[in-house]
Design an enzyme around this catalytic site. Sequence first.
Site, short mmCIF file in Angstrom:
data_model
loop_
_atom_site.label_atom_id
_atom_site.label_comp_id
_atom_site.label_asym_id
_atom_site.label_seq_id
_atom_site.Cartn_x
_atom_site.Cartn_y
_atom_site.Cartn_z
N GLY A 97 0.83 -1.20 0.00
CA GLY A 97 0.00 0.00 0.00
C GLY A 97 0.86 1.25 0.00
N CYS A 98 0.31 2.33 0.53
CA CYS A 98 1.00 3.62 0.52
C CYS A 98 2.34 3.55 1.24
CB CYS A 98 0.13 4.68 1.17
SG CYS A 98 0.94 6.29 1.34
#
Length: 221
Positions: A52-53
């Site tokens: 993810g981020c």
Amino acid sequence: MKKLIPILGVALLFSCNNAAQNITEKQQAVINAEPIEVPLKDGKARAYFASGCFWCVEAIYESVEGVEESISGYSGGWTDNPTYEASNTGRTGHAEAVEIIYDPNVVSFATLVDVYFASQDPTQVNGQGPDRGSQYRSIIFYQNDEQKKIIEEKKAALAKKLDAKIAAEIYPFQKFWVAEDYHQDYEKLHPNQRYIQAVSIPRLKRFQAKMPEVLKKNAKH
């Protein structure tokens, strides 16, 4: 003119299909490549994860004892010199990733993999939380057969425990591209930013509650 429209539609369809096939072939070449092993430097090893981020993941790993530094960047694709804007299109093959610089005498690669799974929703495909798309997909990179075996065994054990399919892909490490300067230490430098407050810090706290035994003494939020 009406006769040209179906012909044009067919041409566009073949064009799109060919583009998708080319991307699939490029991605498969990345997956089939021989892993590249990064040598120790000043006694420190390097490991690579996408989850993810990278703002979130960078902060998580930097809270772990034995981790010297976590660097945000891009990996897993076929495009040279990827940028944040380009990776967000999903056309580079790259995912937002982190480079973990760690002391293998203090924390093992196996523990870093445990941190990886404990700090995410392991069943979410192509994203984490509100971040969706192939650029946010979960990937664990291995540099040799020993690391690959560790990853595969832990992934299989987690799948059995959760009775669910684990989304993380397993890639041979090829190259890590460091992200733009403004992405580095983002959570630390922008603690009041809305995304950091709403997503990054809660994700970090959830991880810290799960694995308090691996944290640095001053790392708790």
